[in-house]
Design a protein around this motif. Structure first.
Motif, PDB file in Angstrom:
ATOM      1  N   ASP A  37      -8.603 -10.313  -1.751  1.00  0.00           N
ATOM      2  CA  ASP A  37      -8.854  -9.798  -0.399  1.00  0.00           C
ATOM      3  C   ASP A  37      -7.640  -8.965   0.017  1.00  0.00           C
ATOM      4  O   ASP A  37      -6.731  -9.449   0.692  1.00  0.00           O
ATOM      5  CB  ASP A  37      -9.083 -10.968   0.560  1.00  0.00           C
ATOM      6  N   LEU A  38      -7.633  -7.702  -0.401  1.00  0.00           N
ATOM      7  CA  LEU A  38      -6.473  -6.841  -0.156  1.00  0.00           C
ATOM      8  C   LEU A  38      -6.584  -6.165   1.204  1.00  0.00           C
ATOM      9  O   LEU A  38      -7.611  -5.587   1.542  1.00  0.00           O
ATOM     10  CB  LEU A  38      -6.363  -5.789  -1.263  1.00  0.00           C
ATOM     11  N   SER A  39      -5.508  -6.237   1.980  1.00  0.00           N
ATOM     12  CA  SER A  39      -5.425  -5.573   3.283  1.00  0.00           C
ATOM     13  C   SER A  39      -4.235  -4.633   3.281  1.00  0.00           C
ATOM     14  O   SER A  39      -3.198  -4.935   2.680  1.00  0.00           O
ATOM     15  CB  SER A  39      -5.287  -6.590   4.411  1.00  0.00           C
ATOM     16  N   LEU A  40      -4.382  -3.500   3.964  1.00  0.00           N
ATOM     17  CA  LEU A  40      -3.324  -2.488   3.996  1.00  0.00           C
ATOM     18  C   LEU A  40      -2.980  -2.143   5.433  1.00  0.00           C
ATOM     19  O   LEU A  40      -3.862  -1.905   6.259  1.00  0.00           O
ATOM     20  CB  LEU A  40      -3.788  -1.227   3.259  1.00  0.00           C
ATOM     21  N   VAL A  41      -1.683  -2.116   5.741  1.00  0.00           N
ATOM     22  CA  VAL A  41      -1.200  -1.645   7.038  1.00  0.00           C
ATOM     23  C   VAL A  41      -0.237  -0.488   6.791  1.00  0.00           C
ATOM     24  O   VAL A  41       0.412  -0.428   5.744  1.00  0.00           O
ATOM     25  CB  VAL A  41      -0.499  -2.755   7.838  1.00  0.00           C
ATOM     26  N   THR A  42      -0.165   0.443   7.720  1.00  0.00           N
ATOM     27  CA  THR A  42       0.726   1.590   7.574  1.00  0.00           C
ATOM     28  C   THR A  42       1.868   1.506   8.579  1.00  0.00           C
ATOM     29  O   THR A  42       1.758   0.879   9.632  1.00  0.00           O
ATOM     30  CB  THR A  42      -0.026   2.914   7.762  1.00  0.00           C
ATOM     31  N   GLY A  43       2.968   2.145   8.245  1.00  0.00           N
ATOM     32  CA  GLY A  43       4.126   2.152   9.121  1.00  0.00           C
ATOM     33  C   GLY A  43       5.212   3.029   8.542  1.00  0.00           C
ATOM     34  O   GLY A  43       4.992   3.738   7.560  1.00  0.00           O
ATOM     35  N   VAL A  44       6.383   2.987   9.147  1.00  0.00           N
ATOM     36  CA  VAL A  44       7.523   3.743   8.639  1.00  0.00           C
ATOM     37  C   VAL A  44       8.370   2.827   7.765  1.00  0.00           C
ATOM     38  O   VAL A  44       8.287   1.598   7.851  1.00  0.00           O
ATOM     39  CB  VAL A  44       8.365   4.338   9.782  1.00  0.00           C
ATOM     40  N   THR A  45       9.186   3.427   6.914  1.00  0.00           N
ATOM     41  CA  THR A  45       9.916   2.670   5.903  1.00  0.00           C
ATOM     42  C   THR A  45      10.731   1.523   6.487  1.00  0.00           C
ATOM     43  O   THR A  45      10.656   0.385   6.014  1.00  0.00           O
ATOM     44  CB  THR A  45      10.831   3.623   5.109  1.00  0.00           C
ATOM     45  N   GLU A  46      11.518   1.792   7.510  1.00  0.00           N
ATOM     46  CA  GLU A  46      12.401   0.755   8.062  1.00  0.00           C
ATOM     47  C   GLU A  46      11.623  -0.467   8.524  1.00  0.00           C
ATOM     48  O   GLU A  46      12.006  -1.613   8.247  1.00  0.00           O
ATOM     49  CB  GLU A  46      13.219   1.326   9.217  1.00  0.00           C
ATOM     50  N   HIS A  47      10.516  -0.243   9.220  1.00  0.00           N
ATOM     51  CA  HIS A  47       9.728  -1.354   9.735  1.00  0.00           C
ATOM     52  C   HIS A  47       9.044  -2.118   8.603  1.00  0.00           C
ATOM     53  O   HIS A  47       8.953  -3.358   8.649  1.00  0.00           O
ATOM     54  CB  HIS A  47       8.687  -0.846  10.729  1.00  0.00           C
ATOM     55  N   LEU A  48       8.557  -1.398   7.596  1.00  0.00           N
ATOM     56  CA  LEU A  48       7.889  -2.057   6.477  1.00  0.00           C
ATOM     57  C   LEU A  48       8.871  -2.915   5.686  1.00  0.00           C
ATOM     58  O   LEU A  48       8.538  -4.023   5.253  1.00  0.00           O
ATOM     59  CB  LEU A  48       7.238  -1.020   5.571  1.00  0.00           C
ATOM     60  N   VAL A  49      10.086  -2.408   5.488  1.00  0.00           N
ATOM     61  CA  VAL A  49      11.116  -3.200   4.797  1.00  0.00           C
ATOM     62  C   VAL A  49      11.387  -4.484   5.575  1.00  0.00           C
ATOM     63  O   VAL A  49      11.466  -5.578   4.994  1.00  0.00           O
ATOM     64  CB  VAL A  49      12.413  -2.384   4.621  1.00  0.00           C
ATOM     65  N   ASN A  50      11.518  -4.383   6.891  1.00  0.00           N
ATOM     66  CA  ASN A  50      11.771  -5.571   7.717  1.00  0.00           C
ATOM     67  C   ASN A  50      10.613  -6.561   7.641  1.00  0.00           C
ATOM     68  O   ASN A  50      10.830  -7.779   7.627  1.00  0.00           O
ATOM     69  CB  ASN A  50      12.018  -5.154   9.171  1.00  0.00           C
ATOM     70  N   ASP A  51       9.382  -6.050   7.585  1.00  0.00           N
ATOM     71  CA  ASP A  51       8.222  -6.938   7.495  1.00  0.00           C
ATOM     72  C   ASP A  51       8.182  -7.668   6.153  1.00  0.00           C
ATOM     73  O   ASP A  51       7.778  -8.838   6.083  1.00  0.00           O
ATOM     74  CB  ASP A  51       6.929  -6.140   7.691  1.00  0.00           C
ATOM     75  N   VAL A  52       8.573  -6.985   5.081  1.00  0.00           N
ATOM     76  CA  VAL A  52       8.641  -7.646   3.776  1.00  0.00           C
ATOM     77  C   VAL A  52       9.720  -8.726   3.793  1.00  0.00           C
ATOM     78  O   VAL A  52       9.514  -9.847   3.315  1.00  0.00           O
ATOM     79  CB  VAL A  52       8.901  -6.618   2.654  1.00  0.00           C
ATOM     80  N   VAL A  89       3.838   3.635   3.724  1.00  0.00           N
ATOM     81  CA  VAL A  89       4.013   4.847   4.510  1.00  0.00           C
ATOM     82  C   VAL A  89       2.792   5.721   4.284  1.00  0.00           C
ATOM     83  O   VAL A  89       2.038   5.519   3.326  1.00  0.00           O
ATOM     84  CB  VAL A  89       5.321   5.582   4.106  1.00  0.00           C
ATOM     85  N   GLU A  90       2.586   6.716   5.136  1.00  0.00           N
ATOM     86  CA  GLU A  90       1.331   7.468   5.093  1.00  0.00           C
ATOM     87  C   GLU A  90       1.301   8.568   4.041  1.00  0.00           C
ATOM     88  O   GLU A  90       0.260   9.174   3.824  1.00  0.00           O
ATOM     89  CB  GLU A  90       1.047   8.090   6.472  1.00  0.00           C
ATOM     90  N   THR A  91       2.420   8.837   3.388  1.00  0.00           N
ATOM     91  CA  THR A  91       2.493  10.008   2.523  1.00  0.00           C
ATOM     92  C   THR A  91       2.474   9.669   1.037  1.00  0.00           C
ATOM     93  O   THR A  91       2.901  10.477   0.214  1.00  0.00           O
ATOM     94  CB  THR A  91       3.771  10.800   2.837  1.00  0.00           C
ATOM     95  N   VAL A  92       1.976   8.501   0.654  1.00  0.00           N
ATOM     96  CA  VAL A  92       1.912   8.130  -0.759  1.00  0.00           C
ATOM     97  C   VAL A  92       0.661   8.758  -1.364  1.00  0.00           C
ATOM     98  O   VAL A  92      -0.447   8.242  -1.213  1.00  0.00           O
ATOM     99  CB  VAL A  92       1.885   6.596  -0.929  1.00  0.00           C
ATOM    100  N   SER A  93       0.842   9.872  -2.063  1.00  0.00           N
ATOM    101  CA  SER A  93      -0.309  10.640  -2.538  1.00  0.00           C
ATOM    102  C   SER A  93      -1.146   9.870  -3.553  1.00  0.00           C
ATOM    103  O   SER A  93      -2.354  10.067  -3.649  1.00  0.00           O
ATOM    104  CB  SER A  93       0.168  11.956  -3.156  1.00  0.00           C
ATOM    105  N   GLY A  94      -0.543   8.975  -4.332  1.00  0.00           N
ATOM    106  CA  GLY A  94      -1.298   8.249  -5.347  1.00  0.00           C
ATOM    107  C   GLY A  94      -1.917   6.956  -4.878  1.00  0.00           C
ATOM    108  O   GLY A  94      -2.600   6.279  -5.656  1.00  0.00           O
ATOM    109  N   LEU A  95      -1.716   6.596  -3.612  1.00  0.00           N
ATOM    110  CA  LEU A  95      -2.175   5.293  -3.136  1.00  0.00           C
ATOM    111  C   LEU A  95      -3.689   5.097  -3.245  1.00  0.00           C
ATOM    112  O   LEU A  95      -4.135   4.033  -3.694  1.00  0.00           O
ATOM    113  CB  LEU A  95      -1.710   5.076  -1.694  1.00  0.00           C
TER     114      LEU A  95
END
Length: 301
Positions: free
Chosen positions: A118-133, A97-103
């Motif tokens: 090779d680390l890649s980062l994508v942003t999204g909302v919690t519900e969608h990220l949980v489903n992607d995991v 999510v976009e609001t992780v201050s320590g990221l």
């Protein structure tokens, strides 16, 4: 049926086209077509609808894709399990999510220590990220927690205060503002949005209007301009509050506390790259958000 067949099938499904899949795989198109036809004969059913724009999965194809994703994910995990434990390498795809201050601090430390990953980062909302995991499309994600799901393992990162924000030029913030001003939120599935709606419902308030935005920066800019109000972690807006661009208003404790957790599939094999990321997250949390041990800090000072 071979694993290479499943990878070809998955690529065709992703691209919706045999020709585009062939280019992506660097295969001859006729070879891709032949392998798909072989799979259909082996399974005794068509897997795609064929049309002028390409191909689309039919119900049987969607069923196979579900199995293919699990099988290929397990094979990838098997390969990762044999990496050098102390010097991991290879791809690692995580969401946030976009609001992780320590990221930024976490990823900076991690990438500095393990440059072969090779680390890649994508942003999204919690519900969608949980489903992607859960769908094996992400190796892990930083989301608003806690997450109650039997297939999810989670690691606490931080606990933060949520505050109602609006323009610094306005009056002190009251519930009346939530009645008269639009709510500025991420799209449906955002944990902060859900918490804001729950709080207002408990107060008997129906928002006059809800406006969705794609980034935190846009929401903060709109709030500072006086367009509406939003609910965000206090740490994410401390600089704007100090500058007088916004004002923050505390909300009841049962709605005003949020935890950020890192999630992954419970059944996933811990690759060395994931193990080291978890170690970095725990160090960041245990050292109060610095992510740097005392010897490292002394060496850099």
């Amino acid at each position: 049926m071979e694993l290479s067949d499943l990878r070809i099938f998955q690529t065709v499904a992703q691209h919706g086209s045999v020709s585009r899949a062939a280019r992506a795989l660097n295969y001859v198109q006729s070879n891709v077509t032949a392998r798909i036809q072989h799979m259909e004969r082996k399974l005794g059913t068509p897997l795609f609808y064929r049309h002028s724009r390409g191909v689309t999965l039919n119900p049987e194809g969607r069923k196979l894709l579900s199995y293919a994703q699990k099988i290929l994910a397990m094979m990838d995990e098997m390969e990762k399990a044999f990496q050098d434990e102390e010097n991991p390498s290879g791809p690692l795809l995580i969401g946030s999510v976009e609001t992780v201050s320590g990221l930024p601090a976490i990823l900076s430390v991690y990438c500095g220590r393990y440059p072969r990953v090779d680390l890649s980062l994508v942003t999204g909302v919690t519900e969608h990220l949980v489903n992607d995991v859960l769908a094996y499309e992400l190796d892990g994600a930083f989301v608003s927690g806690p997450i109650e799901h039997p297939e999810i393992a989670q690691e606490l990162l931080t606990e933060e205060e949520l505050v109602l924000i609006a323009s610094g030029d306005g009056a002190s913030h009251t519930l009346d503002e939530c009645k008269s001003r639009p709510l500025l939120v991420f799209r449906s599935g955002c944990g902060y949005r859900a918490r804001l709606v729950q709080w207002l419902a408990a107060e008997g308030i129906t928002p006059s209007r809800i406006m969705e935005f794609g980034t935190l920066e846009t929401i903060l800019a709109m709030a500072a301009s006086g367009l509406g109000v939003s609910l965000v972690p206090r740490a994410a807006v401390a600089h704007l509050e100090e500058a007088g661009r916004i004002r923050c208003h505390s909300i009841p404790h049962e709605f005003g506390r949020v935890s950020t957790v890192f999630i992954r599939r419970r059944d996933a094999i811990l690759s060395s790259s994931m193990r080291k990321l978890l170690e970095t997250i725990r160090q960041f949390r245990d050292e109060g958000g610095t992510g740097t041990s005392q010897p490292e800090a002394a060496a850099r000072s």
